[in-house]
Write a protein that holds these residues in place. Structure first.
Motif, PDB file in Angstrom:
ATOM      1  N   SER A  61      46.349  36.924  28.362  1.00 49.66           N
ATOM      2  CA  SER A  61      47.637  37.599  28.224  1.00 49.66           C
ATOM      3  C   SER A  61      47.959  37.782  26.748  1.00 49.66           C
ATOM      4  CB  SER A  61      48.746  36.812  28.933  1.00 49.66           C
ATOM      5  OG  SER A  61      48.932  35.567  28.299  1.00 49.66           O
ATOM      6  N   TYR A  62      49.048  38.424  26.471  1.00 50.14           N
ATOM      7  CA  TYR A  62      49.478  38.734  25.108  1.00 50.14           C
ATOM      8  C   TYR A  62      49.579  37.464  24.260  1.00 50.14           C
ATOM      9  CZ  TYR A  62      52.376  40.501  21.319  1.00 50.14           C
ATOM     10  OH  TYR A  62      52.862  40.840  20.086  1.00 50.14           O
ATOM     11  N   LEU A  63      48.987  37.490  23.081  1.00 50.24           N
ATOM     12  CA  LEU A  63      49.007  36.389  22.125  1.00 50.24           C
ATOM     13  C   LEU A  63      48.473  35.076  22.692  1.00 50.24           C
ATOM     14  CD1 LEU A  63      52.390  36.952  20.247  1.00 50.24           C
ATOM     15  CD2 LEU A  63      50.091  37.493  19.460  1.00 50.24           C
ATOM     16  N   SER A  64      47.460  35.165  23.541  1.00 48.47           N
ATOM     17  CA  SER A  64      46.885  33.955  24.107  1.00 48.47           C
ATOM     18  C   SER A  64      45.417  33.843  23.714  1.00 48.47           C
ATOM     19  CB  SER A  64      47.013  33.957  25.628  1.00 48.47           C
ATOM     20  OG  SER A  64      46.127  34.906  26.190  1.00 48.47           O
ATOM     21  N   GLN A  65      44.887  32.665  23.868  1.00 47.37           N
ATOM     22  CA  GLN A  65      43.471  32.413  23.631  1.00 47.37           C
ATOM     23  C   GLN A  65      42.984  31.524  24.759  1.00 47.37           C
ATOM     24  OE1 GLN A  65      41.295  33.477  21.177  1.00 47.37           O
ATOM     25  NE2 GLN A  65      39.705  32.448  22.325  1.00 47.37           N
ATOM     26  N   SER A  66      41.834  31.830  25.318  1.00 53.03           N
ATOM     27  CA  SER A  66      41.288  31.043  26.406  1.00 53.03           C
ATOM     28  C   SER A  66      39.951  30.448  25.995  1.00 53.03           C
ATOM     29  CB  SER A  66      41.095  31.910  27.654  1.00 53.03           C
ATOM     30  OG  SER A  66      42.321  32.434  28.089  1.00 53.03           O
ATOM     31  N   GLU A  67      39.658  29.291  26.520  1.00 49.09           N
ATOM     32  CA  GLU A  67      38.383  28.653  26.278  1.00 49.09           C
ATOM     33  C   GLU A  67      37.279  29.472  26.952  1.00 49.09           C
ATOM     34  OE1 GLU A  67      36.714  24.132  26.711  1.00 49.09           O
ATOM     35  OE2 GLU A  67      37.962  24.893  28.334  1.00 49.09           O
ATOM     36  N   LEU A  68      36.153  29.634  26.282  1.00 46.40           N
ATOM     37  CA  LEU A  68      35.057  30.419  26.838  1.00 46.40           C
ATOM     38  C   LEU A  68      34.240  29.629  27.858  1.00 46.40           C
ATOM     39  CD1 LEU A  68      33.856  32.282  23.630  1.00 46.40           C
ATOM     40  CD2 LEU A  68      35.315  33.138  25.477  1.00 46.40           C
ATOM     41  N   THR A  69      34.295  28.312  27.785  1.00 42.89           N
ATOM     42  CA  THR A  69      33.616  27.479  28.777  1.00 42.89           C
ATOM     43  C   THR A  69      34.443  27.491  30.059  1.00 42.89           C
ATOM     44  OG1 THR A  69      32.708  26.072  27.043  1.00 42.89           O
ATOM     45  CG2 THR A  69      32.734  25.171  29.270  1.00 42.89           C
ATOM     46  N   LEU A  70      33.790  27.779  31.185  1.00 35.06           N
ATOM     47  CA  LEU A  70      34.483  27.844  32.474  1.00 35.06           C
ATOM     48  C   LEU A  70      34.477  26.480  33.139  1.00 35.06           C
ATOM     49  CD1 LEU A  70      32.973  31.168  33.869  1.00 35.06           C
ATOM     50  CD2 LEU A  70      35.122  30.844  32.633  1.00 35.06           C
ATOM     51  N   THR A  71      35.620  26.089  33.681  1.00 30.86           N
ATOM     52  CA  THR A  71      35.752  24.823  34.397  1.00 30.86           C
ATOM     53  C   THR A  71      36.067  25.114  35.854  1.00 30.86           C
ATOM     54  OG1 THR A  71      36.570  23.717  32.405  1.00 30.86           O
ATOM     55  CG2 THR A  71      36.977  22.619  34.518  1.00 30.86           C
ATOM     56  N   PHE A  72      35.254  24.564  36.748  1.00 29.20           N
ATOM     57  CA  PHE A  72      35.444  24.740  38.186  1.00 29.20           C
ATOM     58  C   PHE A  72      35.828  23.411  38.810  1.00 29.20           C
ATOM     59  CE2 PHE A  72      32.809  28.313  37.117  1.00 29.20           C
ATOM     60  CZ  PHE A  72      33.142  29.308  38.023  1.00 29.20           C
ATOM     61  N   GLY A  73      36.917  23.396  39.562  1.00 27.72           N
ATOM     62  CA  GLY A  73      37.259  22.247  40.383  1.00 27.72           C
ATOM     63  C   GLY A  73      36.499  22.359  41.688  1.00 27.72           C
ATOM     64  N   LEU A  74      35.779  21.317  42.061  1.00 22.41           N
ATOM     65  CA  LEU A  74      34.897  21.369  43.230  1.00 22.41           C
ATOM     66  C   LEU A  74      35.428  20.566  44.414  1.00 22.41           C
ATOM     67  CD1 LEU A  74      31.493  20.918  41.370  1.00 22.41           C
ATOM     68  CD2 LEU A  74      32.715  23.042  41.877  1.00 22.41           C
ATOM     69  N   ASP A  75      36.635  20.029  44.294  1.00 28.26           N
ATOM     70  CA  ASP A  75      37.260  19.244  45.355  1.00 28.26           C
ATOM     71  C   ASP A  75      36.340  18.081  45.722  1.00 28.26           C
ATOM     72  OD1 ASP A  75      39.363  18.643  47.060  1.00 28.26           O
ATOM     73  OD2 ASP A  75      38.605  19.904  48.675  1.00 28.26           O
ATOM     74  N   ASN A  76      36.018  17.927  46.975  1.00 35.35           N
ATOM     75  CA  ASN A  76      35.188  16.795  47.416  1.00 35.35           C
ATOM     76  C   ASN A  76      33.702  17.124  47.491  1.00 35.35           C
ATOM     77  OD1 ASN A  76      37.384  15.040  47.740  1.00 35.35           O
ATOM     78  ND2 ASN A  76      37.871  15.952  49.707  1.00 35.35           N
ATOM     79  N   ALA A  77      33.304  18.345  47.129  1.00 34.96           N
ATOM     80  CA  ALA A  77      31.887  18.734  47.203  1.00 34.96           C
ATOM     81  C   ALA A  77      31.080  17.903  46.200  1.00 34.96           C
ATOM     82  CB  ALA A  77      31.731  20.221  46.911  1.00 34.96           C
ATOM     83  N   ALA A  78      30.088  17.197  46.695  1.00 39.43           N
ATOM     84  CA  ALA A  78      29.276  16.325  45.844  1.00 39.43           C
ATOM     85  C   ALA A  78      28.039  17.024  45.297  1.00 39.43           C
ATOM     86  CB  ALA A  78      28.861  15.083  46.628  1.00 39.43           C
ATOM     87  N   ALA A  79      27.833  18.294  45.682  1.00 37.72           N
ATOM     88  CA  ALA A  79      26.652  19.019  45.220  1.00 37.72           C
ATOM     89  C   ALA A  79      26.974  20.510  45.102  1.00 37.72           C
ATOM     90  CB  ALA A  79      25.489  18.813  46.181  1.00 37.72           C
ATOM     91  N   ILE A  80      26.286  21.162  44.182  1.00 38.57           N
ATOM     92  CA  ILE A  80      26.366  22.612  44.023  1.00 38.57           C
ATOM     93  C   ILE A  80      25.110  23.200  44.643  1.00 38.57           C
ATOM     94  CG2 ILE A  80      26.360  24.505  42.349  1.00 38.57           C
ATOM     95  CD1 ILE A  80      27.777  22.589  40.397  1.00 38.57           C
ATOM     96  N   ASP A  81      25.273  24.137  45.578  1.00 41.18           N
ATOM     97  CA  ASP A  81      24.105  24.777  46.189  1.00 41.18           C
ATOM     98  C   ASP A  81      23.349  25.598  45.151  1.00 41.18           C
ATOM     99  OD1 ASP A  81      24.832  23.644  48.617  1.00 41.18           O
ATOM    100  OD2 ASP A  81      25.961  25.420  49.234  1.00 41.18           O
ATOM    101  N   HIS A  82      24.047  26.520  44.501  1.00 44.05           N
ATOM    102  CA  HIS A  82      23.473  27.301  43.413  1.00 44.05           C
ATOM    103  C   HIS A  82      24.584  28.060  42.694  1.00 44.05           C
ATOM    104  CE1 HIS A  82      23.566  30.314  46.649  1.00 44.05           C
ATOM    105  NE2 HIS A  82      23.563  31.236  45.698  1.00 44.05           N
ATOM    106  N   VAL A  83      24.252  28.604  41.534  1.00 47.26           N
ATOM    107  CA  VAL A  83      25.187  29.383  40.721  1.00 47.26           C
ATOM    108  C   VAL A  83      24.557  30.736  40.460  1.00 47.26           C
ATOM    109  CG1 VAL A  83      26.331  29.532  38.479  1.00 47.26           C
ATOM    110  CG2 VAL A  83      26.190  27.340  39.644  1.00 47.26           C
TER     111      VAL A  83
END
Length: 110
Positions: A61-83
Motif C-alpha cells: 500500500s501507499y508508503l509501505s514496505q514489505s518483507e520479501l521473504t514469505l512466511t506461511f502459517g501451516l496450522d497443524n500440518a507437520a509436513a509440506i507435500d511440495h511447493v
C-alpha cells in the motif's frame, strides 16, 4: 510482531507471545533468469490436502514496505507435500522434501 508508527506519536510495538504449537515455513526466493529479488513470483504451498498461496511483493500500500521473504502459517500440518513457484519470467519450479518450522532459500533453476 509488528511496529506501528503514526505521525506525531510514539512508535508502538505489538508482540505476539502466544505458543500454540502451530507450524510455519518461510521462503526467500532468488531469481537467476528474472529479477534477483523475485518480485512478482507466486508461491503455492501444498500440504494436508490444501494449498496456500502468496506473492512476492515489495509493497502492499501507499508508503509501505514489505518483507520479501514469505512466511506461511501451516496450522497443524507437520509436513509440506511440495511447493510450486511461478517465477516472474513465466518459468515454473517444483520443490519437494521441505521441512516445516524453518526458512528455505530457493534459487531459480538455470
Amino acid at each position: 510482531d509488528i511496529v506501528i508508527v503514526a505521525t506525531g506519536q510514539r512508535p508502538r510495538l505489538l508482540r505476539n507471545d502466544q505458543q500454540l504449537g502451530h507450524h510455519w515455513a518461510r521462503f526467500k526466493l532468488e531469481g537467476t533468469k528474472c529479477n534477483r529479488d523475485a518480485i512478482g513470483a507466486r508461491v503455492d504451498v501444498y500440504l494436508a490436502g490444501r494449498m496456500v498461496r502468496q506473492f512476492v511483493m515489495n509493497t502492499r500500500s501507499y508508503l509501505s514496505q514489505s518483507e520479501l521473504t514469505l512466511t506461511f502459517g501451516l496450522d497443524n500440518a507437520a509436513a509440506i507435500d511440495h511447493v510450486e513457484i511461478l517465477w516472474p519470467d513465466g518459468s515454473r519450479q517444483t520443490v519437494k522434501n521441505l521441512a516445516v518450522d524453518t526458512e528455505h532459500k530457493i534459487v531459480q533453476e538455470q
